[in-house]
Motif scaffolding. Structure first.
Motif, PDB file in Angstrom:
ATOM      1  N   LEU A 282       0.803  -1.219   0.000  1.00 39.59           N
ATOM      2  CA  LEU A 282       0.000   0.000   0.000  1.00 39.59           C
ATOM      3  C   LEU A 282       0.844   1.282   0.000  1.00 39.59           C
ATOM      4  CD1 LEU A 282      -2.906   0.839  -0.157  1.00 39.59           C
ATOM      5  CD2 LEU A 282      -2.977   0.887   2.330  1.00 39.59           C
ATOM      6  N   PRO A 283       1.876   1.417   0.832  1.00 38.67           N
ATOM      7  CA  PRO A 283       2.693   2.643   0.766  1.00 38.67           C
ATOM      8  C   PRO A 283       3.401   2.829  -0.578  1.00 38.67           C
ATOM      9  CG  PRO A 283       3.118   1.463   2.802  1.00 38.67           C
ATOM     10  CD  PRO A 283       2.268   0.576   1.956  1.00 38.67           C
ATOM     11  N   VAL A 284       3.792   1.744  -1.187  1.00 41.69           N
ATOM     12  CA  VAL A 284       4.440   1.827  -2.494  1.00 41.69           C
ATOM     13  C   VAL A 284       3.446   2.332  -3.540  1.00 41.69           C
ATOM     14  CG1 VAL A 284       5.556   0.492  -4.323  1.00 41.69           C
ATOM     15  CG2 VAL A 284       6.115   0.037  -1.928  1.00 41.69           C
ATOM     16  N   LEU A 285       2.222   1.838  -3.495  1.00 42.31           N
ATOM     17  CA  LEU A 285       1.205   2.299  -4.441  1.00 42.31           C
ATOM     18  C   LEU A 285       0.869   3.767  -4.236  1.00 42.31           C
ATOM     19  CD1 LEU A 285      -1.229  -0.769  -4.545  1.00 42.31           C
ATOM     20  CD2 LEU A 285       0.412  -0.027  -6.279  1.00 42.31           C
ATOM     21  N   VAL A 286       0.774   4.198  -2.990  1.00 43.39           N
ATOM     22  CA  VAL A 286       0.503   5.610  -2.709  1.00 43.39           C
ATOM     23  C   VAL A 286       1.643   6.476  -3.231  1.00 43.39           C
ATOM     24  CG1 VAL A 286       0.250   7.308  -0.854  1.00 43.39           C
ATOM     25  CG2 VAL A 286      -1.009   5.145  -0.751  1.00 43.39           C
ATOM     26  N   ALA A 287       2.877   6.046  -3.028  1.00 41.41           N
ATOM     27  CA  ALA A 287       4.032   6.800  -3.534  1.00 41.41           C
ATOM     28  C   ALA A 287       4.026   6.849  -5.058  1.00 41.41           C
ATOM     29  CB  ALA A 287       5.328   6.186  -3.025  1.00 41.41           C
ATOM     30  N   LEU A 288       3.674   5.743  -5.690  1.00 44.70           N
ATOM     31  CA  LEU A 288       3.621   5.700  -7.152  1.00 44.70           C
ATOM     32  C   LEU A 288       2.567   6.663  -7.683  1.00 44.70           C
ATOM     33  CD1 LEU A 288       4.513   4.421  -9.828  1.00 44.70           C
ATOM     34  CD2 LEU A 288       2.737   2.697  -9.462  1.00 44.70           C
ATOM     35  N   VAL A 289       1.395   6.685  -7.061  1.00 44.77           N
ATOM     36  CA  VAL A 289       0.340   7.604  -7.490  1.00 44.77           C
ATOM     37  C   VAL A 289       0.793   9.052  -7.305  1.00 44.77           C
ATOM     38  CG1 VAL A 289      -1.982   8.438  -6.938  1.00 44.77           C
ATOM     39  CG2 VAL A 289      -1.545   5.987  -7.164  1.00 44.77           C
ATOM     40  N   ALA A 290       1.463   9.349  -6.186  1.00 49.05           N
ATOM     41  CA  ALA A 290       1.949  10.712  -5.946  1.00 49.05           C
ATOM     42  C   ALA A 290       2.958  11.129  -7.013  1.00 49.05           C
ATOM     43  CB  ALA A 290       2.572  10.814  -4.561  1.00 49.05           C
TER      44      ALA A 290
ATOM     45  N   LEU B  77       3.147   9.951 -10.086  1.00 48.67           N
ATOM     46  CA  LEU B  77       2.416  10.122 -11.336  1.00 48.67           C
ATOM     47  C   LEU B  77       1.666  11.452 -11.377  1.00 48.67           C
ATOM     48  CD1 LEU B  77       1.031   6.510 -11.896  1.00 48.67           C
ATOM     49  CD2 LEU B  77       2.886   7.643 -13.135  1.00 48.67           C
ATOM     50  N   VAL B  78       1.037  11.822 -10.262  1.00 49.14           N
ATOM     51  CA  VAL B  78       0.347  13.118 -10.190  1.00 49.14           C
ATOM     52  C   VAL B  78       1.355  14.250 -10.351  1.00 49.14           C
ATOM     53  CG1 VAL B  78      -0.923  14.667  -8.649  1.00 49.14           C
ATOM     54  CG2 VAL B  78      -1.605  12.280  -8.857  1.00 49.14           C
ATOM     55  N   TRP B  79       2.511  14.126  -9.704  1.00 53.07           N
ATOM     56  CA  TRP B  79       3.561  15.139  -9.826  1.00 53.07           C
ATOM     57  C   TRP B  79       3.999  15.287 -11.281  1.00 53.07           C
ATOM     58  CZ3 TRP B  79       8.861  14.143 -10.981  1.00 53.07           C
ATOM     59  CH2 TRP B  79       9.670  15.276 -10.905  1.00 53.07           C
ATOM     60  N   GLY B  80       4.151  14.182 -11.978  1.00 51.46           N
ATOM     61  CA  GLY B  80       4.544  14.238 -13.385  1.00 51.46           C
ATOM     62  C   GLY B  80       3.510  14.932 -14.250  1.00 51.46           C
ATOM     63  N   VAL B  81       2.245  14.658 -13.994  1.00 50.14           N
ATOM     64  CA  VAL B  81       1.178  15.303 -14.755  1.00 50.14           C
ATOM     65  C   VAL B  81       1.151  16.802 -14.476  1.00 50.14           C
ATOM     66  CG1 VAL B  81      -1.333  15.472 -14.992  1.00 50.14           C
ATOM     67  CG2 VAL B  81      -0.226  13.239 -14.995  1.00 50.14           C
ATOM     68  N   LEU B  82       1.311  17.190 -13.207  1.00 46.85           N
ATOM     69  CA  LEU B  82       1.336  18.618 -12.858  1.00 46.85           C
ATOM     70  C   LEU B  82       2.514  19.336 -13.516  1.00 46.85           C
ATOM     71  CD1 LEU B  82       0.394  18.503  -9.063  1.00 46.85           C
ATOM     72  CD2 LEU B  82      -1.038  19.263 -10.964  1.00 46.85           C
ATOM     73  N   ALA B  83       3.677  18.704 -13.511  1.00 47.46           N
ATOM     74  CA  ALA B  83       4.855  19.309 -14.136  1.00 47.46           C
ATOM     75  C   ALA B  83       4.670  19.432 -15.649  1.00 47.46           C
ATOM     76  CB  ALA B  83       6.101  18.487 -13.820  1.00 47.46           C
ATOM     77  N   ALA B  84       4.100  18.405 -16.280  1.00 49.55           N
ATOM     78  CA  ALA B  84       3.868  18.455 -17.718  1.00 49.55           C
ATOM     79  C   ALA B  84       2.849  19.542 -18.072  1.00 49.55           C
ATOM     80  CB  ALA B  84       3.391  17.094 -18.228  1.00 49.55           C
ATOM     81  N   ALA B  85       1.813  19.677 -17.255  1.00 43.91           N
ATOM     82  CA  ALA B  85       0.805  20.717 -17.502  1.00 43.91           C
ATOM     83  C   ALA B  85       1.419  22.109 -17.375  1.00 43.91           C
ATOM     84  CB  ALA B  85      -0.365  20.562 -16.541  1.00 43.91           C
ATOM     85  N   ALA B  86       2.273  22.310 -16.387  1.00 45.13           N
ATOM     86  CA  ALA B  86       2.942  23.603 -16.221  1.00 45.13           C
ATOM     87  C   ALA B  86       3.864  23.887 -17.403  1.00 45.13           C
ATOM     88  CB  ALA B  86       3.726  23.638 -14.909  1.00 45.13           C
ATOM     89  N   GLN B  87       4.536  22.862 -17.899  1.00 43.21           N
ATOM     90  CA  GLN B  87       5.415  23.020 -19.065  1.00 43.21           C
ATOM     91  C   GLN B  87       4.610  23.456 -20.286  1.00 43.21           C
ATOM     92  OE1 GLN B  87       8.754  22.636 -19.605  1.00 43.21           O
ATOM     93  NE2 GLN B  87       8.531  22.980 -21.784  1.00 43.21           N
ATOM     94  N   VAL B  88       3.488  22.814 -20.520  1.00 42.19           N
ATOM     95  CA  VAL B  88       2.643  23.152 -21.665  1.00 42.19           C
ATOM     96  C   VAL B  88       2.115  24.579 -21.527  1.00 42.19           C
ATOM     97  CG1 VAL B  88       0.445  22.607 -22.791  1.00 42.19           C
ATOM     98  CG2 VAL B  88       2.040  20.782 -22.218  1.00 42.19           C
ATOM     99  N   ARG B  89       1.728  24.970 -20.314  1.00 49.85           N
ATOM    100  CA  ARG B  89       1.240  26.335 -20.106  1.00 49.85           C
ATOM    101  C   ARG B  89       2.342  27.358 -20.363  1.00 49.85           C
ATOM    102  NH1 ARG B  89      -1.798  26.954 -14.628  1.00 49.85           N
ATOM    103  NH2 ARG B  89      -2.129  29.023 -15.503  1.00 49.85           N
ATOM    104  N   CYS B  90       3.588  27.043 -20.006  1.00 49.32           N
ATOM    105  CA  CYS B  90       4.704  27.952 -20.287  1.00 49.32           C
ATOM    106  C   CYS B  90       4.931  28.093 -21.792  1.00 49.32           C
ATOM    107  CB  CYS B  90       5.983  27.461 -19.605  1.00 49.32           C
ATOM    108  SG  CYS B  90       6.045  27.752 -17.835  1.00 49.32           S
ATOM    109  N   VAL B  91       4.864  26.997 -22.516  1.00 48.76           N
ATOM    110  CA  VAL B  91       5.040  27.043 -23.972  1.00 48.76           C
ATOM    111  C   VAL B  91       3.918  27.853 -24.615  1.00 48.76           C
ATOM    112  CG1 VAL B  91       5.049  25.647 -26.076  1.00 48.76           C
ATOM    113  CG2 VAL B  91       6.356  24.911 -24.091  1.00 48.76           C
TER     114      VAL B  91
END
Length: 110
Positions: free
Chosen positions: A9-17, A19-33
Motif C-alpha cells: 500500500l505505501p508503495v502504491l501511494v508513492a507511485l500515485v503521488a 504520477l500526479v507530480w509528473g502530470v502537474l509538471a507536464a501541464a505547467a510546461q505546456v502552459r509555459c510554452v
C-alpha cells in the motif's frame, strides 16, 4: 488486511503521488510554452511591452517569469515557472519548467 497489502500500500501511494507530480509538471510546461507563444505573437505585432507581458501572464502558471528579447527582425520570449509537487511534499518535489517561442516581426504593407 494482510501483511502483503500493508507492505504494498505505501508503495502504491508513492507511485500515485509521483504520477500526479509528473502530470502537474507536464501541464505547467505546456502552459509555459503556450504563454511564450502568445507573447511572441503579441511582440511580433508590435504590442507594448506591458501587453506582451500581460499576454504571457494570462496563460502562464502563477508566478511565472517572462523574458522578451529582440534580435534583428525576430522576437524571442521565454516563460519560466516553478511547478510544485502534490500535497505536503510539494516544496520538495518542486521543479522549474520553461517554454520559449520566437516570431518574426510583422511589417506594414509594401
Amino acid at each position: 488486511m494482510t501483511a502483503e497489502t500493508a507492505a504494498v500500500l505505501p508503495v502504491l501511494v508513492a507511485l500515485v503521488a509521483v504520477l500526479v507530480w509528473g502530470v502537474l509538471a507536464a501541464a505547467a510546461q505546456v502552459r509555459c510554452v503556450d504563454a511564450a507563444r502568445e507573447a511572441a505573437r503579441a511582440a511580433a505585432r508590435g504590442d507594448s511591452p506591458e501587453r506582451v507581458a500581460g499576454a504571457a501572464r494570462a496563460t502562464a502558471p502563477e508566478g511565472a517569469a517572462v523574458t522578451v528579447s529582440t534580435r534583428g527582425d525576430s522576437v524571442q520570449v521565454v516563460v519560466s515557472a516553478q511547478s510544485r509537487g502534490p500535497g505536503v511534499l510539494g516544496g520538495l518535489l518542486s521543479l522549474r519548467v520553461s517554454g520559449s517561442a520566437s516570431a518574426l516581426r510583422e511589417t506594414e504593407g509594401p
